[in-house]
Design a protein around this motif. Sequence first.
Motif, PDB file in Angstrom:
ATOM      1  N   PRO A   1       0.824  -1.208   0.000  1.00  0.00           N
ATOM      2  CA  PRO A   1       0.000   0.000   0.000  1.00  0.00           C
ATOM      3  C   PRO A   1       0.858   1.258   0.000  1.00  0.00           C
ATOM      4  O   PRO A   1       2.019   1.227   0.405  1.00  0.00           O
ATOM      5  CB  PRO A   1      -0.819  -0.109   1.285  1.00  0.00           C
ATOM      6  N   CYS A   2       0.269   2.362  -0.461  1.00  0.00           N
ATOM      7  CA  CYS A   2       0.981   3.630  -0.534  1.00  0.00           C
ATOM      8  C   CYS A   2       1.339   4.118   0.873  1.00  0.00           C
ATOM      9  O   CYS A   2       0.478   4.160   1.750  1.00  0.00           O
ATOM     10  CB  CYS A   2       0.107   4.659  -1.230  1.00  0.00           C
ATOM     11  N   PRO A   3       2.609   4.472   1.130  1.00  0.00           N
ATOM     12  CA  PRO A   3       2.995   4.958   2.465  1.00  0.00           C
ATOM     13  C   PRO A   3       2.358   6.304   2.812  1.00  0.00           C
ATOM     14  O   PRO A   3       2.287   6.677   3.982  1.00  0.00           O
ATOM     15  CB  PRO A   3       4.518   5.066   2.384  1.00  0.00           C
ATOM     16  N   GLN A   4       1.890   7.035   1.803  1.00  0.00           N
ATOM     17  CA  GLN A   4       1.313   8.354   2.067  1.00  0.00           C
ATOM     18  C   GLN A   4      -0.187   8.301   2.322  1.00  0.00           C
ATOM     19  O   GLN A   4      -0.701   8.962   3.212  1.00  0.00           O
ATOM     20  CB  GLN A   4       1.600   9.303   0.895  1.00  0.00           C
ATOM     21  N   CYS A   5      -0.937   7.530   1.489  1.00  0.00           N
ATOM     22  CA  CYS A   5      -2.401   7.556   1.625  1.00  0.00           C
ATOM     23  C   CYS A   5      -2.972   6.191   1.964  1.00  0.00           C
ATOM     24  O   CYS A   5      -4.178   6.051   2.133  1.00  0.00           O
ATOM     25  CB  CYS A   5      -3.038   8.099   0.347  1.00  0.00           C
ATOM     26  N   ASP A   6      -2.123   5.155   2.019  1.00  0.00           N
ATOM     27  CA  ASP A   6      -2.566   3.806   2.352  1.00  0.00           C
ATOM     28  C   ASP A   6      -3.432   3.183   1.261  1.00  0.00           C
ATOM     29  O   ASP A   6      -4.031   2.138   1.458  1.00  0.00           O
ATOM     30  CB  ASP A   6      -3.316   3.800   3.692  1.00  0.00           C
TER      31      ASP A   6
ATOM     32  N   LEU B   1       4.191   3.378  -7.113  1.00  0.00           N
ATOM     33  CA  LEU B   1       3.455   4.327  -7.943  1.00  0.00           C
ATOM     34  C   LEU B   1       2.005   4.325  -7.467  1.00  0.00           C
ATOM     35  O   LEU B   1       1.319   3.314  -7.556  1.00  0.00           O
ATOM     36  CB  LEU B   1       3.534   3.916  -9.420  1.00  0.00           C
ATOM     37  N   CYS B   2       1.553   5.460  -6.934  1.00  0.00           N
ATOM     38  CA  CYS B   2       0.210   5.560  -6.372  1.00  0.00           C
ATOM     39  C   CYS B   2      -0.656   6.463  -7.257  1.00  0.00           C
ATOM     40  O   CYS B   2      -0.294   7.625  -7.479  1.00  0.00           O
ATOM     41  CB  CYS B   2       0.296   6.133  -4.959  1.00  0.00           C
ATOM     42  N   PRO B   3      -1.779   5.957  -7.747  1.00  0.00           N
ATOM     43  CA  PRO B   3      -2.639   6.783  -8.611  1.00  0.00           C
ATOM     44  C   PRO B   3      -3.113   8.047  -7.897  1.00  0.00           C
ATOM     45  O   PRO B   3      -3.240   9.103  -8.510  1.00  0.00           O
ATOM     46  CB  PRO B   3      -3.824   5.859  -8.932  1.00  0.00           C
ATOM     47  N   GLY B   4      -3.370   7.949  -6.596  1.00  0.00           N
ATOM     48  CA  GLY B   4      -3.894   9.093  -5.865  1.00  0.00           C
ATOM     49  C   GLY B   4      -2.852  10.169  -5.579  1.00  0.00           C
ATOM     50  O   GLY B   4      -3.144  11.356  -5.626  1.00  0.00           O
ATOM     51  N   CYS B   5      -1.629   9.761  -5.284  1.00  0.00           N
ATOM     52  CA  CYS B   5      -0.597  10.711  -4.839  1.00  0.00           C
ATOM     53  C   CYS B   5       0.302  11.215  -5.959  1.00  0.00           C
ATOM     54  O   CYS B   5       0.871  12.291  -5.861  1.00  0.00           O
ATOM     55  CB  CYS B   5       0.281  10.088  -3.765  1.00  0.00           C
ATOM     56  N   HIS B   6       0.476  10.426  -7.026  1.00  0.00           N
ATOM     57  CA  HIS B   6       1.522  10.749  -8.000  1.00  0.00           C
ATOM     58  C   HIS B   6       1.004  11.228  -9.345  1.00  0.00           C
ATOM     59  O   HIS B   6       1.781  11.467 -10.248  1.00  0.00           O
ATOM     60  CB  HIS B   6       2.426   9.528  -8.212  1.00  0.00           C
TER      61      HIS B   6
HETATM   62 ZN    ZN Z   1      -0.996   7.416  -2.247  1.00  0.00          ZN
END
Ligand code: ZN
Length: 119
Positions: free
Chosen positions: A20-25, A54-59
Amino acid sequence: MSGDRHDQYTVHVKVEDTPPCPQCDGSTALLVQFPHNWKNGRDEDVSGFREAVLCPGCHHKEPAAAELLALFAVDDQLSLENVDTFGGLVAAWAESVRQRTVDEEALTAEFELWKRGEL
Ligand SMILES: [Zn+2]
């Protein structure tokens, strides 16, 4: 940076069971692992690996990441037809992550110097 090495480095890519994304989970599209060299506190060269997801929400606001995410949006599955495009986009994105990582370390070094009153 030793400055005398110009050979290509290898980026390992994982597209299944990514963490999971470390920033938004949130769930991530892929994981890359690339060689990373840095200097430790005694100014010695250390070699290791760095990982980035690679996170769709953050990047999606980063140009290199957005191009890669667009490919995932079109093609759920990687195929022989798009694997070349995919490889190029992954390499471009991994390089942008690498550059950003170096910048952050430079900032940390400056901050530490500042704390020690050397700036
Ligand atoms: Zn994220």
